[in-house]
Design a protein around this motif. Sequence first.
Motif, mmCIF file in Angstrom:
data_model
loop_
_atom_site.group_PDB
_atom_site.id
_atom_site.type_symbol
_atom_site.label_atom_id
_atom_site.label_comp_id
_atom_site.label_asym_id
_atom_site.label_seq_id
_atom_site.Cartn_x
_atom_site.Cartn_y
_atom_site.Cartn_z
ATOM 1 N N GLU B 97 62.283 49.633 33.908
ATOM 2 C CA GLU B 97 62.826 48.577 34.778
ATOM 3 C C GLU B 97 62.859 48.982 36.249
ATOM 4 O O GLU B 97 62.831 48.135 37.134
ATOM 5 C CB GLU B 97 64.229 48.189 34.307
ATOM 6 N N LYS B 98 62.901 50.298 36.537
ATOM 7 C CA LYS B 98 62.940 50.737 37.927
ATOM 8 C C LYS B 98 61.550 50.937 38.526
ATOM 9 O O LYS B 98 61.426 51.439 39.634
ATOM 10 C CB LYS B 98 63.738 52.039 38.049
ATOM 11 N N THR B 99 60.484 50.572 37.773
ATOM 12 C CA THR B 99 59.137 50.636 38.340
ATOM 13 C C THR B 99 59.070 49.695 39.531
ATOM 14 O O THR B 99 59.373 48.507 39.405
ATOM 15 C CB THR B 99 58.104 50.196 37.291
ATOM 16 N N TRP B 100 58.695 50.231 40.699
ATOM 17 C CA TRP B 100 58.709 49.346 41.873
ATOM 18 C C TRP B 100 57.320 49.137 42.446
ATOM 19 O O TRP B 100 57.142 48.350 43.352
ATOM 20 C CB TRP B 100 59.676 49.866 42.934
ATOM 21 N N ILE B 101 56.326 49.843 41.932
ATOM 22 C CA ILE B 101 54.963 49.578 42.410
ATOM 23 C C ILE B 101 54.014 49.610 41.219
ATOM 24 O O ILE B 101 54.119 50.486 40.363
ATOM 25 C CB ILE B 101 54.560 50.572 43.511
ATOM 26 N N ASP B 102 53.164 48.612 41.134
ATOM 27 C CA ASP B 102 52.218 48.506 40.029
ATOM 28 C C ASP B 102 50.909 48.017 40.619
ATOM 29 O O ASP B 102 50.633 46.833 40.655
ATOM 30 C CB ASP B 102 52.782 47.532 38.980
ATOM 31 N N GLU B 103 50.125 48.946 41.127
ATOM 32 C CA GLU B 103 48.930 48.555 41.877
ATOM 33 C C GLU B 103 47.875 47.942 40.976
ATOM 34 O O GLU B 103 47.146 47.054 41.379
ATOM 35 C CB GLU B 103 48.359 49.776 42.604
ATOM 36 N N LEU B 104 47.812 48.421 39.727
ATOM 37 C CA LEU B 104 46.818 47.877 38.803
ATOM 38 C C LEU B 104 47.105 46.407 38.520
ATOM 39 O O LEU B 104 46.195 45.607 38.354
ATOM 40 C CB LEU B 104 46.809 48.706 37.526
ATOM 41 N N ASP B 105 48.383 46.033 38.502
ATOM 42 C CA ASP B 105 48.764 44.648 38.252
ATOM 43 C C ASP B 105 48.155 43.743 39.316
ATOM 44 O O ASP B 105 47.577 42.703 39.027
ATOM 45 C CB ASP B 105 50.285 44.536 38.262
ATOM 46 N N HIS B 106 48.249 44.186 40.581
ATOM 47 C CA HIS B 106 47.665 43.445 41.702
ATOM 48 C C HIS B 106 46.155 43.285 41.494
ATOM 49 O O HIS B 106 45.592 42.197 41.602
ATOM 50 C CB HIS B 106 47.967 44.226 42.988
ATOM 51 N N THR B 107 45.500 44.406 41.138
ATOM 52 C CA THR B 107 44.061 44.371 40.901
ATOM 53 C C THR B 107 43.719 43.394 39.785
ATOM 54 O O THR B 107 42.784 42.613 39.887
ATOM 55 C CB THR B 107 43.585 45.778 40.489
ATOM 56 N N MET B 108 44.501 43.475 38.705
ATOM 57 C CA MET B 108 44.219 42.652 37.545
ATOM 58 C C MET B 108 44.358 41.173 37.876
ATOM 59 O O MET B 108 43.582 40.356 37.402
ATOM 60 C CB MET B 108 45.178 42.995 36.414
ATOM 61 N N LYS B 109 45.366 40.822 38.688
ATOM 62 C CA LYS B 109 45.535 39.409 39.014
ATOM 63 C C LYS B 109 44.337 38.901 39.811
ATOM 64 O O LYS B 109 43.875 37.781 39.614
ATOM 65 C CB LYS B 109 46.829 39.220 39.812
ATOM 66 N N ASN B 110 43.814 39.773 40.701
ATOM 67 C CA ASN B 110 42.653 39.358 41.486
ATOM 68 C C ASN B 110 41.443 39.151 40.596
ATOM 69 O O ASN B 110 40.566 38.354 40.896
ATOM 70 C CB ASN B 110 42.322 40.422 42.538
ATOM 71 N N LYS B 111 41.392 39.890 39.492
ATOM 72 C CA LYS B 111 40.215 39.802 38.631
ATOM 73 C C LYS B 111 40.472 38.947 37.405
ATOM 74 O O LYS B 111 39.840 39.126 36.383
ATOM 75 C CB LYS B 111 39.774 41.206 38.222
ATOM 76 N N GLN B 112 41.431 38.064 37.471
ATOM 77 C CA GLN B 112 41.726 37.114 36.393
ATOM 78 C C GLN B 112 42.070 37.804 35.073
ATOM 79 O O GLN B 112 41.699 37.331 34.011
ATOM 80 C CB GLN B 112 40.560 36.162 36.170
ATOM 81 N N ALA B 113 42.735 38.963 35.176
ATOM 82 C CA ALA B 113 43.298 39.637 34.001
ATOM 83 C C ALA B 113 42.295 39.861 32.881
ATOM 84 O O ALA B 113 42.607 39.724 31.710
ATOM 85 C CB ALA B 113 44.504 38.868 33.472
ATOM 86 N N ASP B 114 41.063 40.195 33.241
ATOM 87 C CA ASP B 114 40.077 40.498 32.206
ATOM 88 C C ASP B 114 39.661 41.960 32.337
ATOM 89 O O ASP B 114 39.061 42.339 33.337
ATOM 90 C CB ASP B 114 38.863 39.585 32.368
ATOM 91 N N PRO B 115 39.997 42.802 31.363
ATOM 92 C CA PRO B 115 39.687 44.225 31.492
ATOM 93 C C PRO B 115 38.191 44.508 31.562
ATOM 94 O O PRO B 115 37.768 45.516 32.089
ATOM 95 C CB PRO B 115 40.311 44.842 30.246
ATOM 96 N N ASP B 116 37.355 43.592 31.041
ATOM 97 C CA ASP B 116 35.919 43.848 31.066
ATOM 98 C C ASP B 116 35.342 43.700 32.465
ATOM 99 O O ASP B 116 34.309 44.283 32.776
ATOM 100 C CB ASP B 116 35.201 42.866 30.128
ATOM 101 N N SER B 117 36.021 42.892 33.298
ATOM 102 C CA SER B 117 35.418 42.554 34.588
ATOM 103 C C SER B 117 35.440 43.727 35.556
ATOM 104 O O SER B 117 34.763 43.707 36.566
ATOM 105 C CB SER B 117 36.143 41.373 35.205
#
Lengths: 107, 122
Positions: B97-117
Amino acid sequence: MIADSQTLLQIVSRLALVLLVISMALAFFRLVRGPQAADRVVALDLISVLIVAFLAAYAVHAGDTSFLDVAIAYALVAFLGTVALARFLLRSGRAARAKRNQKGDEC
Amino acid sequence: MLSAIIAATLLIVGSLFCLVAAVGMLRLPDTLIRMHAATKAGTLGTGFILAAEAVAADDLGTTIRAVAVIVFLLLTAPVAAHLIGRAAYHRGVQLFEKTWIDELDHTMKNKQADPDSERPQS
């Protein structure tokens, strides 16, 4: 004071074996408790590394270096097992997400 | 006697590192943080114990085999940890719960949450 080096190694390696077994029990507790599949895979990975350490410590205890060969073989197999489990996690996660997305479209 | 003392010290240090890894496995709050304990402390402790065996045996063949196991562990532990972490993240593992930065989440949203992309299209 322990004069004989062989006795010293015997005592210390037995202590190390006990500590490693305690560590394995703790990791096993995490394996049982989970709560998610990924936690269990991480616990299994730690247990396999601890088994390699146990084999090395037992090689000191028994004074028989052939246990190191067992450690080499076990490390190879454990790595393959971990990779297989991780790929399984990734694949089943994708399948679950695809199902979720499909349901989202229907709604 | 000196080599026995060195081997004994390495054994104790290594098994204590392994114990710390296991305690971290039990006590740390989320999967990715737990992997930190399991991978680093566990590999370091195992490396110490293998070095102890090499010192105790005092034999070239044993030393080479011990070094081979250490090198193999150092090569495979990051690969295995990377694969597990990637799989856990893509499964949507619950973060602390104290995680305050999740850079991969930002990346994933830009790429429409598809791990293959994220793979390069060749």
